[in-house]
Design a protein around this motif. Structure first.
Motif, PDB file in Angstrom:
ATOM      1  N   GLY A   1       0.806  -1.217   0.000  1.00 14.75           N
ATOM      2  CA  GLY A   1       0.000   0.000   0.000  1.00 14.75           C
ATOM      3  C   GLY A   1       0.833   1.259   0.000  1.00 14.75           C
ATOM      4  N   GLY A   2       2.037   1.195  -0.528  1.00 14.24           N
ATOM      5  CA  GLY A   2       2.832   2.414  -0.647  1.00 14.24           C
ATOM      6  C   GLY A   2       4.267   2.233  -0.227  1.00 14.24           C
ATOM      7  N   LEU A   3       5.040   3.310  -0.445  1.00 17.39           N
ATOM      8  CA  LEU A   3       6.457   3.285  -0.111  1.00 17.39           C
ATOM      9  C   LEU A   3       6.789   4.560   0.658  1.00 17.39           C
ATOM     10  N   THR A   4       7.761   4.467   1.570  1.00 18.25           N
ATOM     11  CA  THR A   4       8.305   5.706   2.119  1.00 18.25           C
ATOM     12  C   THR A   4       9.551   6.038   1.327  1.00 18.25           C
ATOM     13  N   PHE A   5       9.700   7.341   1.037  1.00 20.12           N
ATOM     14  CA  PHE A   5      10.759   7.788   0.130  1.00 20.12           C
ATOM     15  C   PHE A   5      11.522   8.934   0.792  1.00 20.12           C
ATOM     16  N   GLY A   6      12.809   8.751   1.005  1.00 20.89           N
ATOM     17  CA  GLY A   6      13.635   9.796   1.605  1.00 20.89           C
ATOM     18  C   GLY A   6      14.102  10.762   0.542  1.00 20.89           C
ATOM     19  N   SER A   7      13.744  12.034   0.714  1.00 22.61           N
ATOM     20  CA  SER A   7      14.042  13.012  -0.311  1.00 22.61           C
ATOM     21  C   SER A   7      14.861  14.157   0.250  1.00 22.61           C
ATOM     22  N   LEU A   8      15.839  14.605  -0.536  1.00 19.32           N
ATOM     23  CA  LEU A   8      16.715  15.679  -0.088  1.00 19.32           C
ATOM     24  C   LEU A   8      16.126  17.042  -0.357  1.00 19.32           C
ATOM     25  N   SER A   9      15.189  17.115  -1.282  1.00 25.06           N
ATOM     26  CA  SER A   9      14.784  18.418  -1.782  1.00 25.06           C
ATOM     27  C   SER A   9      13.363  18.319  -2.316  1.00 25.06           C
TER      28      SER A   9
END
Lengths: 500, 317, 149
Positions: free
Chosen positions: B153-161
């Protein structure tokens, strides 16, 4: 075994040892001067290490870090102004000892506690770095947020007289740390359109203001009530107080306890040596049979704070070496230096470059030894400062504080410094723990980040926390501590009123 | 007598004016006379920071003045750029960040600055953008990741910007999966979080290259135009069938309006610094970033082109 | 005023400041987010809310007369007056730094504060203020290359 020998021979070249000595001396001097901590020294030094050999470079930087652990105590004990924030708890008993003519004894206590704590923590690092990495790997944003929560609740409850006031100070500190641009979205917060505020209120302005200048303001305002040193008395300050073998035996259990606390905190990324100093101090006070003597020149108080904040330095390398996570800002800077030299800290480093690891360990122990020996001379040298009357020292320290902020930041921040100092003065007068304020301020951005990340990861599902047993454990601890301390406060309040 | 007096007064006046103006002239001619601050848009320890410190060191040798690195992390470089825009254009404050700070974020975030508020100096490297995950993640390539996302049911995504977040959100929308963007301050933290499995996937600008080959991270896809040299097996997004890519540079900029002589001196010194043997060797061999050095003109053109594209794509929102 | 009433009024002040932050400062001086991470307002609201609640709590704790009524107020009027004087010395110092440069300002600051601390002999005042200022200026401005105003 071959690797250990290789590492040792690599570490023990003349150049490397000289760089370690130079680093230790620089660290001591910078940490002793208020306003310019050993962190600033490390940051300035990093670019100069790029073209040294990796071991020399790391030895130099680690030397500065180690020198800072004893340098910070000097002005804390002699002038009641911590040279660097982590020595704040050292002022609680170190300065009263100076006033009682025990300056030398306090300095030696700090010196030996620091070096012992630091060395023991280095040994812990050497023996447990690899196994501990397994546990530390489990720390994510939810765990981080809950650890910070526990730290704030404990500190609010243990420092100062009132839990409510302590928590208010902590939240004020958090709020002040939010001024400036938000780190995730770059949105301006409470800057009121002042461009200089966009960068936030710097740690130098807040730290020097509330901790150092706030206290100095109090001393100038209440100058009549300060005990005056007659010339004869001032001389005896220097002579008085010898650190004996018996003293060392008295403080040794305290050092062990503080080293344990400091090492544990150092191994957790982000909390840092200031919190360790306070926790070590409060733990020693709790454990003591005569807690009422703390704050009035108890030798164990100095040992507790110094051993705890120094043992963080070695333990900071546990997450750095085993995971590549810096334990604090100084470690982050040192991590950058690692990468420049093509070294990637992480579990694989132990198997890939064991020579380097052992050389690093050797350099750390050399640093401890250098700290032990040079401290015998440099700290005695600083002790002469106390012959000068307060009416000379305090104005000079005021200018030094202002200069420190200007050197590190800008003239604008010197205006902030005065504002923060006034706040610090009133916090002292009204018994709002300025310590909790500063800890809240330092942990603020980290807390917000981890808290926000946790909310997004949980996706609005409160049951998400159940998937994070370590975080649950910490939150449970925070609640327990809160209630335990509240109950204790209510009980002690009656006796405290009598004492007041 | 009076005549002599008058002449003397006039001479004195002329002399004092000359002397008064002399130091000012001398200062302008001798730039730099004091330390230079190099602000970095990302936190200490990551790839941008490491490169910036390297450039600072080389620049110091070129100019003979200390170059102080100052980390102003946040918002993918916006915090740094906002401060840089307000700094004096005297050559004593310059900034180091990724080009997206100038050509992408102003169209997504409400920034106080616009792309043409800066003098663009040189690039140092091309970023090695990749979508990474921890070595212990239950998926190892793009397809498996999509399957996992649908299943969970989804993904967690680490984003810098914010711009990398937008980029990922568009692809997720195309695939009809839900991603929850977690803002992270520096590339190193992203790696730590994916390695600890706190986040499912993360955006890395190249720091991950030291953790490949069973040392903590796996690359799922290259986000640059082409595959990345250090992960030749990970396909680029174009190969996976998406009409997107994200090529970008680490670069230096100054506030708009540098005096010409200072600008010329600075650009020359930066070029020498960025192409020096030490920097090139360290970036190429140790950090595995290709040492691409664009000139100010090429860089300005690149940023203008990119700004126009981003204005078109995000401007109407 | 005694220790309890001072705390009572401190609580009132803190709660009021918390309310101002909640309903005026944050809505006007913190921009709303745009969907990248947590809203920039969320955490300030949390902190200001907690401060308000704790301020009210402090008021409630000190409403009833207690034994703390016998304790003197921690800050007295003469101390506040003296604080004001010290603060103006600091303000003058910083203003002087802007207009007259570091050395002049530092000398004046040390000299004035020494006088406030009870030193009246002019020679020690002169030597300390000039000597210390010159030392700091030389160390930072000349040796370490960090320019001072």
């Amino acid at each position: 075994m071959q690797e250990i020998l290789n590492g040792l021979s690599e570490a023990l070249t003349l150049t490397n040892v000289l760089f370690v000595i130079l680093g230790v001396l620089i660290g001591q001097i910078f940490a002793a001067a208020p306003g310019v901590g050993s962190l600033i020294a490390i940051t300035i030094a990093v670019p100069y290490t790029f073209y040294m050999s990796p071991v020399a470079a790391l030895g130099f930087l680690i030397g500065i870090n180690k020198g800072g652990t004893i340098g910070g105590a000097v002005s804390a004990i002699l002038m009641n102004t911590p040279g660097s924030p982590e020595a704040t708890a050292t002022t609680f008993d170190g300065y009263p000892m100076t006033r009682q003519g025990q300056a030398r004894r306090a300095l030696r206590t700090a010196h030996f506690s620091s070096v012992t704590g630091d060395t023991l923590s280095d040994l812990v690092l050497i023996f447990v770095a690899a196994p501990l990495s397994v546990v530390a790997m489990k720390m994510g944003p939810p765990e981080m947020a809950s650890v910070i929560l526990v730290a704030l609740v404990i500190i609010a409850g243990l420092v100062g007289s009132s839990m409510v006031k302590g928590l208010i100070a902590a939240f004020l500190g958090l709020l002040v740390s939010l001024i400036g641009m938000d780190s995730a979205t770059a949105a301006e917060r409470l800057t009121f359109g002042v461009p200089e505020l966009m960068d936030g209120i710097s740690i130098t302005a807040a730290g020097i203001g509330v901790l150092a200048l706030g206290e100095i303001l109090r001393q100038i305002v209440y100058v009549e009530t300060l005990p005056k040193l007659e010339p004869d008395e001032a001389n005896s300050v220097k002579l008085g107080g010898r650190f004996t073998w018996k003293d060392f035996r008295t403080i040794f259990p305290t050092i062990l306890r503080s080293t344990f606390i400091g090492t544990l905190i150092g191994a957790i990324p982000g909390i840092g040596s200031s919190a360790a100093g306070f926790l070590g101090y409060t733990a020693a006070k709790k454990a003591s049979k005569t807690p009422e003597r703390f704050g009035k020149g108890e030798i164990r108080g100095v040992a507790a704070s110094e051993a705890a904040n120094s043992s963080v330095v070695g333990a900071n390398f546990i997450p750095l070496l085993s995971l590549g996570i810096p334990g604090n800002v100084a470690a982050a800077i040192i991590l950058g230096a690692f990468l420049i030299h093509g070294i990637t800290p992480g579990p694989q480093l132990f198997s890939e470059q064991p020579d380097l690891i052992y050389a690093l360990f050797a350099v750390m122990l050399i640093g401890d030894l250098v700290n032990l020996i040079t401290g015998l001379f440099t700290m005695g040298l600083f002790a002469r400062v106390i012959r000068i009357p307060l009416s000379y020292i305090i104005p000079c320290v005021v200018v030094l504080c202002i200069t420190g902020v200007i050197v590190a930041d800008s003239l604008f921040n010197a205006w902030l410094l005065i504002g923060m100092a006034t706040a610090g003065f009133f916090m002292r007068m009204l018994n709002f723990s300025f310590v909790t304020f500063i800890i809240g301020y330092v942990l603020g951005p980290m807390f917000e980040e981890a808290f926000g990340q946790t909310l997004i990861m949980a996706n609005g599902d409160p049951l998400y926390l159940l998937q994070r047993p370590i975080a649950c454990l910490f939150i449970g601890m925070a609640v327990l501590v809160l209630f335990a301390l509240l109950r204790q406060h209510r009980r002690s309040r009656r006796t405290a009123v009598m004492a007041e | 007598m009076t005549l002599i007096k008058r002449i003397a007064v006039a001479l004195l006046a002329a002399l004092s004016i000359t002397f008064a103006s002399f130091p000012a002239l001398a200062v302008a001619g001798e730039w730099p006379t004091k330390p230079i601050t190099l602000m970095v848009g990302f936190s200490a320890g990551g790839g941008a920071d490491t490169l910036a410190r390297l450039v600072a060191k080389a620049l110091e040798e070129e100019l003979g003045q200390p170059v102080v690195v100052d980390n102003k992390a946040g918002g993918g470089g916006v915090v740094m750029a906002t401060l840089l825009q307000r700094a004096k254009a005297d050559g004593y404050t310059i900034g180091f960040t990724s080009d997206s700070t100038f050509d992408g974020l102003p169209f997504i975030v409400r920034t106080a600055y616009k792309p043409d508020d800066f003098d663009y100096l040189v690039t140092v490297t091309e970023l090695q953008n990749a979508l990474v995950t921890g070595a212990s993640a239950p998926f190892s390539n793009w397809r498996e990741m999509l399957d996992y996302a649908r299943e969970q049911g989804g993904l967690t995504f680490g984003s810098l910007s914010p711009i990398t977040a937008k980029f990922a959100e568009r692809i997720a929308a195309q695939e009809n999966i839900e991603i929850r963007t977690v803002p992270v301050k520096g590339g190193r933290q992203v790696l730590t979080d994916v390695m600890g499995r706190h986040l499912d996937v993360g955006w890395s600008a190249g720091v991950h290259q030291a953790y490949l080959n069973d040392q903590g991270v796996k690359v799922l896809a290259a986000l640059n135009d082409k595959r990345i040299a250090t992960s030749p097996d990970a396909p680029s997004l174009k190969e996976l069938g998406y009409d997107r890519s994200y090529t970008s540079y680490f670069m230096l900029a100054a506030p708009k309006g540098l005096p010409d002589d200072i600008r010329a001196r600075l650009v020359e010194a930066l070029r020498n610094a960025a192409t020096s043997k030490d920097v090139a060797d360290l970036t190429e061999n140790k950090m595995k970033f290709p040492n691409v050095v664009l000139s100010p003109e090429e860089l300005t053109r690149f940023i203008e082109k990119r700004s126009a594209l981003n204005a078109q794509e995000f401007g109407q929102e | 005023m005694n220790a309890r009433t001072v705390d009572l009024w401190a609580g009132v002040g803190i709660a009021a400041a918390g309310l101002i932050t909640l309903f005026y400062l944050i809505p006007n001086y913190v921009s709303a987010g745009f969907g990248f991470g947590l809203s920039p307002r969320a955490f300030p609201y949390l902190c200001a809310g907690a401060i308000t609640v704790l301020g009210v709590f402090l008021v409630l704790l000190n409403l009833k007369a207690s034994r703390r009524d016998q304790i003197k107020a921690p800050v007295a009027r003469p101390a506040l007056r003296r604080l004001l004087v010290v603060l103006s010395v600091l303000v003058v110092t910083l203003a002087l730094m802007q207009w007259a440069g570091y050395l002049a300002a530092a000398v004046v600051c040390v000299a004035l504060l020494m006088w406030m601390m009870g030193e009246r002999r002019w020679l020690p005042i002169l030597l300390t203020s000039v000597g210390w200022s010159l030392f700091l200026w030389f160390l930072f401005d000349r040796l370490l290359g960090t320019p001072l105003p």
